[in-house]
Design an enzyme around this catalytic site. Structure first.
Site, PDB file in Angstrom:
ATOM      1  N   ARG A  65     -35.235  11.652 -28.650  1.00 34.87           N
ATOM      2  CA  ARG A  65     -35.638  12.398 -29.842  1.00 34.87           C
ATOM      3  C   ARG A  65     -34.651  12.181 -30.990  1.00 34.87           C
ATOM      4  O   ARG A  65     -35.047  12.084 -32.157  1.00 34.87           O
ATOM      5  CB  ARG A  65     -35.755  13.882 -29.491  1.00 34.87           C
ATOM      6  CG  ARG A  65     -36.481  14.704 -30.531  1.00 34.87           C
ATOM      7  CD  ARG A  65     -37.063  15.973 -29.924  1.00 34.87           C
ATOM      8  NE  ARG A  65     -37.662  16.798 -30.966  1.00 34.87           N
ATOM      9  CZ  ARG A  65     -37.130  17.923 -31.437  1.00 34.87           C
ATOM     10  NH1 ARG A  65     -35.994  18.368 -30.947  1.00 34.87           N
ATOM     11  NH2 ARG A  65     -37.742  18.601 -32.383  1.00 34.87           N
ATOM     12  N   HIS A  69     -35.758  10.803 -34.666  1.00 33.09           N
ATOM     13  CA  HIS A  69     -35.466  11.585 -35.869  1.00 33.09           C
ATOM     14  C   HIS A  69     -34.516  10.828 -36.790  1.00 33.09           C
ATOM     15  O   HIS A  69     -34.580  10.996 -38.018  1.00 33.09           O
ATOM     16  CB  HIS A  69     -34.882  12.949 -35.494  1.00 33.09           C
ATOM     17  CG  HIS A  69     -35.911  13.941 -35.055  1.00 33.09           C
ATOM     18  ND1 HIS A  69     -36.001  15.210 -35.578  1.00 33.09           N
ATOM     19  CD2 HIS A  69     -36.923  13.847 -34.152  1.00 33.09           C
ATOM     20  CE1 HIS A  69     -37.009  15.863 -35.009  1.00 33.09           C
ATOM     21  NE2 HIS A  69     -37.573  15.049 -34.130  1.00 33.09           N
ATOM     22  N   VAL A  73     -35.862   8.955 -40.877  1.00 35.09           N
ATOM     23  CA  VAL A  73     -35.227   9.447 -42.108  1.00 35.09           C
ATOM     24  C   VAL A  73     -34.147   8.452 -42.537  1.00 35.09           C
ATOM     25  O   VAL A  73     -33.113   8.337 -41.876  1.00 35.09           O
ATOM     26  CB  VAL A  73     -34.611  10.845 -41.893  1.00 35.09           C
ATOM     27  CG1 VAL A  73     -33.987  11.349 -43.193  1.00 35.09           C
ATOM     28  CG2 VAL A  73     -35.666  11.833 -41.406  1.00 35.09           C
ATOM     29  N   ASP A  77     -29.803   4.497 -38.769  1.00 35.11           N
ATOM     30  CA  ASP A  77     -28.447   4.308 -39.270  1.00 35.11           C
ATOM     31  C   ASP A  77     -27.472   5.396 -38.813  1.00 35.11           C
ATOM     32  O   ASP A  77     -26.379   5.532 -39.361  1.00 35.11           O
ATOM     33  CB  ASP A  77     -28.455   4.236 -40.798  1.00 35.11           C
ATOM     34  CG  ASP A  77     -28.924   5.539 -41.449  1.00 35.11           C
ATOM     35  OD1 ASP A  77     -29.339   6.462 -40.711  1.00 35.11           O
ATOM     36  OD2 ASP A  77     -28.881   5.631 -42.688  1.00 35.11           O
ATOM     37  N   SER A  79     -27.428   8.398 -39.352  1.00 31.57           N
ATOM     38  CA  SER A  79     -27.145   9.433 -40.353  1.00 31.57           C
ATOM     39  C   SER A  79     -27.453  10.831 -39.828  1.00 31.57           C
ATOM     40  O   SER A  79     -26.906  11.819 -40.315  1.00 31.57           O
ATOM     41  CB  SER A  79     -27.923   9.169 -41.643  1.00 31.57           C
ATOM     42  OG  SER A  79     -29.300   9.034 -41.397  1.00 31.57           O
ATOM     43  N   ASN A  97     -34.557  19.558 -37.767  1.00 30.90           N
ATOM     44  CA  ASN A  97     -33.615  18.940 -36.829  1.00 30.90           C
ATOM     45  C   ASN A  97     -32.778  19.945 -36.050  1.00 30.90           C
ATOM     46  O   ASN A  97     -32.019  19.561 -35.156  1.00 30.90           O
ATOM     47  CB  ASN A  97     -32.668  17.988 -37.582  1.00 30.90           C
ATOM     48  CG  ASN A  97     -33.322  16.652 -37.901  1.00 30.90           C
ATOM     49  OD1 ASN A  97     -34.247  16.232 -37.217  1.00 30.90           O
ATOM     50  ND2 ASN A  97     -32.845  15.998 -38.946  1.00 30.90           N
ATOM     51  N   HIS A 199     -43.219  12.247 -25.185  1.00 35.26           N
ATOM     52  CA  HIS A 199     -43.378  13.654 -24.808  1.00 35.26           C
ATOM     53  C   HIS A 199     -43.548  13.823 -23.301  1.00 35.26           C
ATOM     54  O   HIS A 199     -43.561  14.944 -22.802  1.00 35.26           O
ATOM     55  CB  HIS A 199     -44.588  14.261 -25.534  1.00 35.26           C
ATOM     56  CG  HIS A 199     -44.336  14.509 -26.990  1.00 35.26           C
ATOM     57  ND1 HIS A 199     -45.335  14.902 -27.861  1.00 35.26           N
ATOM     58  CD2 HIS A 199     -43.206  14.425 -27.740  1.00 35.26           C
ATOM     59  CE1 HIS A 199     -44.829  15.045 -29.080  1.00 35.26           C
ATOM     60  NE2 HIS A 199     -43.540  14.762 -29.025  1.00 35.26           N
ATOM     61  N   THR A 200     -43.650  12.728 -22.583  1.00 34.94           N
ATOM     62  CA  THR A 200     -43.764  12.824 -21.127  1.00 34.94           C
ATOM     63  C   THR A 200     -42.459  13.316 -20.501  1.00 34.94           C
ATOM     64  O   THR A 200     -42.442  13.754 -19.346  1.00 34.94           O
ATOM     65  CB  THR A 200     -44.171  11.460 -20.518  1.00 34.94           C
ATOM     66  OG1 THR A 200     -44.475  11.627 -19.132  1.00 34.94           O
ATOM     67  CG2 THR A 200     -43.065  10.423 -20.644  1.00 34.94           C
ATOM     68  N   THR A 254     -45.157  15.629 -14.273  1.00 38.84           N
ATOM     69  CA  THR A 254     -43.997  14.803 -13.889  1.00 38.84           C
ATOM     70  C   THR A 254     -42.982  14.831 -15.033  1.00 38.84           C
ATOM     71  O   THR A 254     -42.727  13.818 -15.685  1.00 38.84           O
ATOM     72  CB  THR A 254     -44.426  13.350 -13.590  1.00 38.84           C
ATOM     73  OG1 THR A 254     -45.108  12.812 -14.751  1.00 38.84           O
ATOM     74  CG2 THR A 254     -45.335  13.278 -12.390  1.00 38.84           C
ATOM     75  N   ASP A 259     -43.387   8.146 -17.623  1.00 36.51           N
ATOM     76  CA  ASP A 259     -44.568   7.469 -17.089  1.00 36.51           C
ATOM     77  C   ASP A 259     -45.756   7.658 -18.022  1.00 36.51           C
ATOM     78  O   ASP A 259     -45.608   8.159 -19.138  1.00 36.51           O
ATOM     79  CB  ASP A 259     -44.880   7.991 -15.677  1.00 36.51           C
ATOM     80  CG  ASP A 259     -45.049   9.516 -15.646  1.00 36.51           C
ATOM     81  OD1 ASP A 259     -45.192  10.137 -16.724  1.00 36.51           O
ATOM     82  OD2 ASP A 259     -45.019  10.089 -14.540  1.00 36.51           O
TER      83      ASP A 259
END
Length: 331
Positions: A65, A69, A73, A77, A79, A97, A199-200, A254, A259
């Protein structure tokens, strides 16, 4: 004007026109970028990430994540890792964030320390590249595909909370909104669907989807597209006055394996966010969900393509970046 001079002028004008219309790439990422700089960097990072992974599984979704993120944006880099100061509120303190788990930041900081502990590598590897490598490593450690990561990014020189506004996908987005946001980063609908499958292994705070299980509309208290049994389970885990710090697994089946269960869940109307569910309910994206629900191999290939493209977004080179000594502080 002599013919030769006229010809030379035409060549120069043509060259100028082609450079104006089709500028040369400002960055060229490549595999094994550090082969002659810090040859063992990928093993050093992998060992540090594995150590962190063995301490807590949160390392996996937190690092993935953080990478997403960051790249969405101002490009990939690092940041997003910069800490706010008295004179500057940084990206990480934008409301979108604040839910980034500390374990993602900690993974990068510890991997950077491990790299810099090798004398020949000290201050030679960017935080942005370490985040890209760590993301690849946590995906593989949780059962996902392993892939060769492209490297050569510099760390960004700017990080502001305001720059995050309207740059990240929201849980209420429909397909048009998702496609537009990803297209702004050079990513296709197929890339977007593949990357959504992260999102798994993710977590979500109850507040991010409470609208779907309480007071959805005047006609329906619960979102009618949500699997009824799943909705009841969600209400049990997220009562209306739940502690805002509580987070639940986004994949109820799971949750610790990277997966294609994400797509199987969507087919059962068990996508946690509206932005998940819409991938199955919209006829433009449904065929891709169906295909990847039935083929883990095809999903993994598409995911590697998509995350590689994501890693090329807004790469900093030359005077546009540097290699931070401390990932959380500008040099």
């Amino acid at each position: 004007m002599k013919m030769a001079s006229r010809f030379n002028l035409i060549v120069v004008l043509s060259l100028c026109l082609s450079l104006c219309l089709f500028p040369t790439p400002t960055a060229s990422l490549q595999q094994n970028y550090y082969a002659n700089i810090c040859p063992n960097v990928e093993n050093i990072v992998r060992d540090a990430v594995k150590k962190k992974f063995n301490q807590t599984f949160v390392t996996v979704p937190a690092t993935i994540r953080l990478f997403f993120h960051d790249c969405f944006v101002q490009g990939c880099d690092a940041s997003v890792i910069i800490a706010s100061t008295a004179s500057n509120t940084a990206e990480k303190d934008n409301p979108d964030n604040l839910s980034l788990a500390g374990d993602g930041f900690d993974t990068v900081i510890k991997a950077k320390a491990a790299v810099d502990a090798v004398p020949s590598c000290t201050n030679k590897v960017s935080c942005a590249d370490i985040l890209a490598m760590a993301t690849r490593d946590v995906i593989a450690l949780s059962g996902g595909p392993s892939y060769a990561v492209e490297l050569g990014r510099l760390d960004g020189l700017v990080s502001t909370a305001a720059s995050v506004n309207e740059k990240l996908p929201q849980p209420t987005f429909n397909l048009n909104q998702l496609n537009a946001l990803f297209a702004a980063n050079g990513l296709s609908q197929e890339d977007m669907i593949a990357l959504s499958a992260a999102h798994t292994v993710g977590f979500s705070h109850c507040s991010r989807f409470a609208n779907r299980i309480y007071n959805f509309s005047t006609q329906n208290l619960v979102d009618p597209t949500l699997n009824k049994t799943y909705a009841t389970q969600l209400q049990g885990m997220c009562p209306q006055n739940v502690d805002p710090r509580i987070a639940i697994n986004m994949d109820p089946n799971t949750p610790q394996i990277f997966d294609n269960m994400y797509f199987k869940n969507l087919k059962q109307h068990m996508g946690l966010f509206t932005s998940d569910e819409v991938l199955f309910t919209d006829p433009r994206s449904k065929p891709t969900v169906d295909a990847w629900a039935s083929s883990s191999t095809n999903f993994q290939k598409a995911f590697v393509t998509a995350i590689t493209k994501l890693g090329r977004v807004g790469v900093k080179t030359g005077s546009n970046g540097n290699i931070r000594r401390d990932c959380a502080v500008f040099n």
